[in-house]
Design an enzyme around this catalytic site. Structure first.
Site, PDB file in Angstrom:
ATOM      1  N   TYR A  26      83.175  60.749  66.279  1.00 11.89           N
ATOM      2  CA  TYR A  26      82.936  61.525  67.696  1.00 11.89           C
ATOM      3  C   TYR A  26      81.364  61.385  67.812  1.00 11.89           C
ATOM      4  O   TYR A  26      80.472  61.586  66.982  1.00 11.89           O
ATOM      5  CB  TYR A  26      83.124  63.219  67.370  1.00 11.89           C
ATOM      6  N   LYS A  27      80.956  61.194  68.956  1.00  7.45           N
ATOM      7  CA  LYS A  27      79.563  60.941  69.288  1.00  7.45           C
ATOM      8  C   LYS A  27      79.098  61.838  70.442  1.00  7.45           C
ATOM      9  O   LYS A  27      79.658  61.530  71.600  1.00  7.45           O
ATOM     10  CB  LYS A  27      79.117  59.565  69.616  1.00  7.45           C
ATOM     11  N   ALA A  28      78.459  62.937  70.539  1.00 13.52           N
ATOM     12  CA  ALA A  28      78.027  63.892  71.572  1.00 13.52           C
ATOM     13  C   ALA A  28      76.950  63.134  72.132  1.00 13.52           C
ATOM     14  O   ALA A  28      76.104  62.229  71.793  1.00 13.52           O
ATOM     15  CB  ALA A  28      77.585  65.141  70.884  1.00 13.52           C
ATOM     16  N   ARG A 156      68.029  61.673  68.736  1.00  9.43           N
ATOM     17  CA  ARG A 156      68.902  60.744  69.138  1.00  9.43           C
ATOM     18  C   ARG A 156      68.931  60.630  70.740  1.00  9.43           C
ATOM     19  O   ARG A 156      69.199  61.757  71.647  1.00  9.43           O
ATOM     20  CB  ARG A 156      70.503  61.053  68.659  1.00  9.43           C
ATOM     21  N   GLU A 371      81.466  51.196  73.529  1.00  9.56           N
ATOM     22  CA  GLU A 371      81.455  51.848  72.195  1.00  9.56           C
ATOM     23  C   GLU A 371      81.940  51.012  71.194  1.00  9.56           C
ATOM     24  O   GLU A 371      81.410  51.043  70.016  1.00  9.56           O
ATOM     25  CB  GLU A 371      81.921  53.042  72.249  1.00  9.56           C
TER      26      GLU A 371
END
Length: 583
Positions: A26-28, A156, A371
């Site tokens: 998971y990448k916020a 980030r 992604e």
């Protein structure tokens, strides 16, 4: 020991989640970043014909507009302003000549807006000449300096974008070495995920992108941008629209993996179709310096008063008259159900999906082609095939979704956008509404309609922050132009109303008042019966508009035609009349 039912939050986890750290698959979404790289050569300061502002003045107005909009919409995004082709040099460690970093990559604020305002107009051009001047040009050094600005940021970043503003299609003249250096540095930037855009401005003789900048800028994101890369801007509004279209990136609420089976994952992004505009939450400031204040919690021993370390604090819960003590790691393990992501559970018929199952606004799921390296096309095709088969078989995919770290799992249904059931209308009603829609059609832009309440608040805050005498006036753009709409539609509204609503319907009328007693007799005044002619009744039956008549009128019509009905409901009366009149 602290009780289990007290609010528990790990400060380190909160900071990690705030900055959008990566966790598992998971990448916020992190922060957005934008660097303005502006040409400061003498050609940029030449005014246009008929008193038109110079290219440099237009650029500063656009930068100022973006700064102000970012403070309102995304104040935590990072922005920088860099000039190249200057006589003076100002950059980290002064490693690059003729590059002037006016603003480092940081959050926008009122001070930066004031700095850009000072560079506008004739006084701004004079200030720029005194502060930076115009000198030699090395676009390669400027791109290298921008790359260092990005590398110095430890946060980030979800999107990294660089906009070049210039009116020179050959910035280095005939110097091939500088051209090769600029192309190399632009390639290095694009490999690190930076999108390089060209905002080329009008110059005498036209601007030829193919001469040099074709190999510097990033390829267009869609086919609609092919024409924009070839035509230069000669007006301020055109430049603002182009910058707005580039800097307003569609952001994913979250990015995660959709697990369809063992070893079969599809990278997807979750997008909100509509977000309510709200006033920002208040921020606590230190009264003497106006700096933001952050609160921190410290725990002390009740007997000795000594500061307790996080490792010395435990959590407890009384269960069955026993006090169960848990370590911090055990509490974190209990709170964690599984890694963020979506897992396919199975399929259900669409008839099993009820309206009361909808407990939160729907979100839009889309495969993230960037992604998954090497399998992007397969991911998009697989995701599309899944939804197509579900639609063909009239089923929906039931999944378990964990949106974020330490979030409980939820059941979600994957449904195509065209799978919903909507109320139906007659063909005449549809055709009439098509006429109305065609009359009211216009070119829509979401940014053309602003919330007047929120905009008024931000204008007031802007006036206080920039020491303005009074806030700017705002126009309420969401109010409909009634006169213009009436002129366009003409009688179409009344015709549509006659097709849909019953006779005498008027939504603007107030509720009927209680009947008053008559002057004589003391009884309530009775309304006379309304009879419908036979020709009019047959016309209603032929057009299918008998439902517009009231029940008393339908009963009276049945008596006049000698129609016997088995019930007194409106639909039964209509069916009986249609059967009688159709003979």
């Amino acid at each position: 020991m602290a009780e289990w039912n007290t609010f528990y939050r790990n400060e380190e986890d909160e900071e990690d989640q705030e900055e959008g750290e990566q966790s598992g698959d998971y990448k916020a979404t992190g922060r957005d970043s934008l660097v303005f790289l502006v040409d400061a050569s003498k050609e940029m300061f030449i005014k246009g014909e008929d008193g038109q502002p110079s290219n440099f003045d237009m650029t500063m107005q656009v930068v100022r507009s973006v700064y102000a909009s970012k403070i309102i919409s995304s104040h935590r995004d990072l922005m920088a302003l860099v000039f190249y082709g200057t006589e003076q040099s100002k950059n980290p460690r002064n490693s690059f000549k003729h590059v002037y970093v006016y603003h480092d990559l940081d959050e926008p604020g009122a001070k930066r807006v004031q700095d850009v305002d000072a560079l506008r107009g004739d006084k701004g051009a004079q200030l720029a000449a005194e502060t930076m001047g115009s000198g030699e040009t090395s676009l390669g050094d400027a791109l290298w300096c921008c790359a260092n600005l990005y590398s110095d940021i430890k946060l980030r970043l979800s999107h990294k974008r660089l906009m070049i503003f210039t009116c020179r299609d050959e910035p280095h003249g005939s110097d091939g070495a500088k051209d090769r250096q600029a192309r190399t540095k632009a390639g290095d930037l694009k490999e690190t995920g930076v999108v390089v855009n060209l905002m080329h401005l009008m110059k005498p003789g036209g601007f030829d992108v193919a001469t040099f900048f074709r190999d510097v800028i990033s390829p267009p994101e869609d086919e609609s941008e092919l024409g924009l890369q070839l035509e230069p801007c000669d007006k301020l509004e055109d430049l603002k629209k182009r910058v707005r279209a580039k800097e307003q990136k569609k952001r994913a609420m979250a990015r995660m993996n959709l697990c369809l089976g063992e070893g079969l994952n599809v990278a997807v992004g979750i997008y909100a179709t509509a977000v309510t505009a709200r006033k920002p939450a208040p921020i606590r400031l230190y009264r003497e310096t106006n700096e933001p204040v952050r609160s921190k919690t410290r725990t002390f021993h009740t007997q000795t008063g000594s500061l307790l370390l996080p490792s010395e604090i435990k959590k407890s819960q009384v269960y069955g008259k026993k006090q169960i003590v848990m370590e911090r790691d055990e509490v974190d393990a209990i709170k964690k159900f599984e890694d963020p992501g979506m897992s396919l559970i199975g399929f259900k018929p669409m008839a099993k999906l009820k309206r009361h199952h909808h407990i939160r606004p729907a979100v839009f799921l889309y495969p993230e082609e960037d992604e998954v390296k090497g399998t992007a096309v397969c991911s998009a095709c697989l995701f599309s095939a899944l939804l197509t088969k579900c639609s063909e078989r009239n089923v929906f995919a039931l999944c378990r979704c964990v949106a974020r770290r330490n979030f409980p799992p939820r059941f979600v249904a994957l449904v195509r956008r065209d799978s919903y059931d909507f109320p139906t209308a007659s063909q005449r009603q549809v055709d009439k509404m098509k006429e109305i829609v065609s009359k009211l059609r216009f070119k829509y832009r979401s940014d053309a309609f602003e919330n007047p309440v929120i905009q008024q608040q931000y204008r007031n805050l802007e006036a206080l922050a920039l020491d303005m005498m009074a806030p700017e006036d705002i126009d309420d753009l969401i109010m409909p132009k009634v006169d213009q709409i009436d002129n366009r539609l003409g009688p179409l509204v009344q015709e549509f109303r006659d097709l849909v609503y019953p006779d005498g319907y008027n939504p603007e009328n107030k509720a009927a008042a209680k009947r008053k007693t008559a002057d004589t007799g003391g009884g309530a005044e009775k309304k006379p019966k309304v009879e419908v002619a036979e020709d009019e009744l047959r016309a209603h039956a032929q057009n299918g508009t008998l439902g517009k008549l009231t029940v008393p009128v339908l009963k009276d019509a049945c008596k006049r035609f000698g129609v016997r009905t088995t019930g007194t409901k409106k639909q039964e009366l209509i069916d009986a009349l249609i059967a009688q009149l159709g003979k």
